[in-house]
Write an enzyme that holds these catalytic residues in place. Structure first.
Site, PDB file in Angstrom:
ATOM      1  N   TRP A 127       0.847  -1.193   0.000  1.00 20.41           N
ATOM      2  CA  TRP A 127       0.000   0.000   0.000  1.00 20.41           C
ATOM      3  C   TRP A 127       0.882   1.243   0.000  1.00 20.41           C
ATOM      4  O   TRP A 127       1.881   1.313   0.732  1.00 20.41           O
ATOM      5  CB  TRP A 127      -0.902  -0.026   1.230  1.00 20.41           C
ATOM      6  CG  TRP A 127      -1.835   1.148   1.344  1.00 20.41           C
ATOM      7  CD1 TRP A 127      -2.590   1.689   0.347  1.00 20.41           C
ATOM      8  CD2 TRP A 127      -2.104   1.900   2.525  1.00 20.41           C
ATOM      9  NE1 TRP A 127      -3.318   2.745   0.838  1.00 20.41           N
ATOM     10  CE2 TRP A 127      -3.044   2.894   2.174  1.00 20.41           C
ATOM     11  CE3 TRP A 127      -1.649   1.830   3.853  1.00 20.41           C
ATOM     12  CZ2 TRP A 127      -3.540   3.817   3.091  1.00 20.41           C
ATOM     13  CZ3 TRP A 127      -2.144   2.743   4.764  1.00 20.41           C
ATOM     14  CH2 TRP A 127      -3.080   3.717   4.391  1.00 20.41           C
ATOM     15  N   ASP A 208      -1.176  -5.873   8.844  1.00 23.36           N
ATOM     16  CA  ASP A 208      -2.190  -4.902   8.453  1.00 23.36           C
ATOM     17  C   ASP A 208      -3.415  -5.685   8.003  1.00 23.36           C
ATOM     18  O   ASP A 208      -3.387  -6.359   6.978  1.00 23.36           O
ATOM     19  CB  ASP A 208      -1.659  -4.016   7.315  1.00 23.36           C
ATOM     20  CG  ASP A 208      -2.618  -2.883   6.969  1.00 23.36           C
ATOM     21  OD1 ASP A 208      -3.728  -2.838   7.532  1.00 23.36           O
ATOM     22  OD2 ASP A 208      -2.254  -2.029   6.127  1.00 23.36           O
ATOM     23  N   ALA A 210      -6.825  -4.752   7.065  1.00 24.65           N
ATOM     24  CA  ALA A 210      -7.769  -3.674   6.749  1.00 24.65           C
ATOM     25  C   ALA A 210      -9.046  -4.169   6.094  1.00 24.65           C
ATOM     26  O   ALA A 210     -10.006  -3.404   5.981  1.00 24.65           O
ATOM     27  CB  ALA A 210      -7.086  -2.648   5.838  1.00 24.65           C
ATOM     28  N   LYS A 243     -13.845  -0.553   5.847  1.00 21.83           N
ATOM     29  CA  LYS A 243     -14.400  -1.348   4.767  1.00 21.83           C
ATOM     30  C   LYS A 243     -15.523  -2.264   5.251  1.00 21.83           C
ATOM     31  O   LYS A 243     -16.629  -2.234   4.713  1.00 21.83           O
ATOM     32  CB  LYS A 243     -13.298  -2.182   4.100  1.00 21.83           C
ATOM     33  CG  LYS A 243     -12.069  -1.389   3.663  1.00 21.83           C
ATOM     34  CD  LYS A 243     -12.392  -0.296   2.669  1.00 21.83           C
ATOM     35  CE  LYS A 243     -11.138   0.340   2.076  1.00 21.83           C
ATOM     36  NZ  LYS A 243     -10.272   1.016   3.036  1.00 21.83           N
TER      37      LYS A 243
END
Length: 393
Positions: A127, A208, A210, A243
């Site tokens: 990212w 991470d 997410a 999300k």
């Protein structure tokens, strides 16, 4: 004072949004910014979130601070969501943060205090905001091999070989699921050797997470984190509700620590809170409280899971439909990998010049590296989109 400054380079994704908004063509397609969109192109408030917000509005009596750690019920719920009902919470700490990015920065600052000389190893690619966040905390970064653009697969063996170059005590940032920007993920069988290597070489996992729930489902998407937790002595996880609860602008995430024992994680947790005190003092409350209400109410929780699953399945169907349309239009299997990837993103594997042509000639907007947002696709546009892609090859 300000005459000493030069303009910061524009954010590529946000700049793309401006170009899209200013494009008058009615057929334009936005595949850039990473937010979930329904079939009408709207990022709606989930039904369970709306109901939880109503309950919150009716019950909330004050707007005073909730404390540096945020909503404790939310924190407990996030620990269970990530690590499962049977997790040993005595070795864990969680604090509410300002989104997943806030969790990443909080954990980066904490690790910089604990291991200032450590290098953080990032997947190639990763990212776009990972390296800036880590460097802002004073950490050094390096990269390990990850994605094979030619095949659309993870270079699992090369990844392991690359991580063998890391020094004892270094930190490895791993995408828990739904790799951003490629959508290519390790299988759970491939995660085992990664975990074993981390233990063998005494490397520290920084995960991470997410997109839990956007890949293969809530439980399957958490499986790699739980596998790591069963093998490594300590780790940290940055997680986000943007999300899977669709509360983007409300900025809700959690920084999670797992220590060797209760005493060490208590100390580390105090340092994490000291970090948040400096960064933003107190976290926002509204969406975290709504998420907590959902996780504590069986009916709302079931409704949320059903809606989340429908979002996940829609993205899988879009992946399959787009891959099939590209196969028909290109008369090749070149883009079949799109159906096999998971999460919100994949890369088409075309050049930046070809991406520019898609924008200029067809009003199709995606990031220069050809990363596109699967949820930005529309079912009735897949064939035309595939034709446009093939026309610029």
């Amino acid at each position: 004072m300000f005459e000493t400054l030069t303009a910061a380079p524009p954010d590529k994704i946000l700049s793309l949004s401006v170009l899209y908004r200013n494009d008058p063509r009615p057929t334009k397609i936005d595949l850039g910014v990473g937010v979930y969109k329904d079939s009408a192109g709207a990022t709606v408030i989930m039904g369970a979130v709306r109901e939880a917000e109503k309950r919150l509005y009716d019950s909330q009596k004050t707007k005073t601070y909730v404390g540096m750690a945020g909503d404790e019920g939310f924190n407990k719920g996030m620990l269970k969501l990530v690590f499962g009902e049977g997790a040993d919470l005595s070795r864990m700490f969680a604090c509410q943060t300002a989104g997943g990015s806030g969790a990443l920065r909080t954990l980066a600052e904490l690790l910089a205090k604990a291991r200032p000389d450590a290098t953080v190893w990032l997947s190639d690619p990763t990212w776009a905001n990972h390296a800036p966040i880590l460097k802002a905390a004073g950490l050094k970064t390096a990269v390990y091999p990850y994605f094979d653009a030619a095949t659309g697969l993870v270079k699992a063996e090369a990844m392991l070989d690359g991580l063998k170059k890391a020094a004892k005590g270094d930190i490895v940032l791993l995408h828990g699921c739904c790799h951003n920007p490629t959508g290519a993920n390790l299988s759970i069988e491939q995660w085992g050797p990664v975990a074993d290597l981390l233990v063998e070489r005494e490397l520290f996992p920084f995960v991470d997470l997410a997109y839990q729930g956007f890949g293969d489902g809530l439980e399957d998407d958490a499986a790699p984190v739980r596998l790591l937790a069963s093998k490594v002595p300590e780790m940290v996880v940055a997680t986000s509700c943007s999300k899977n609860f669709s509360v983007y602008r409300d900025r809700v995430g959690a920084a999670i620590l797992m220590g060797k024992d209760a005493d060490s994680v208590k100390i580390a947790g105090s340092q994490a809170l000291a970090t948040t005190r400096v960064l933003y003092s107190m976290p926002p409350d509204h969406a975290a409280a709504a998420v907590r209400i959902i996780m504590e109410d069986a009916g709302l929780y079931a409704d949320w899971k059903t809606e989340l699953e429908s979002m996940r399945l829609r993205m899988l169907n879009l992946r399959t439909g787009f891959a099939e349309a590209l196969r028909r239009q290109s008369n090749s299997a070149r883009f079949d990998f799109i159906a096999d990837h998971r999460g919100m993103f994949s890369r088409l594997g075309i050049t930046e010049a070809q991406v520019d042509r898609l924008r200029d000639e067809y009003g199709i907007y995606m990031v220069g590296d050809s990363r596109f947002n699967v949820a930005g696709l529309k079912e009735d546009q897949l064939e035309d989109l595939a034709k446009a892609v093939v026309s610029v090859l």
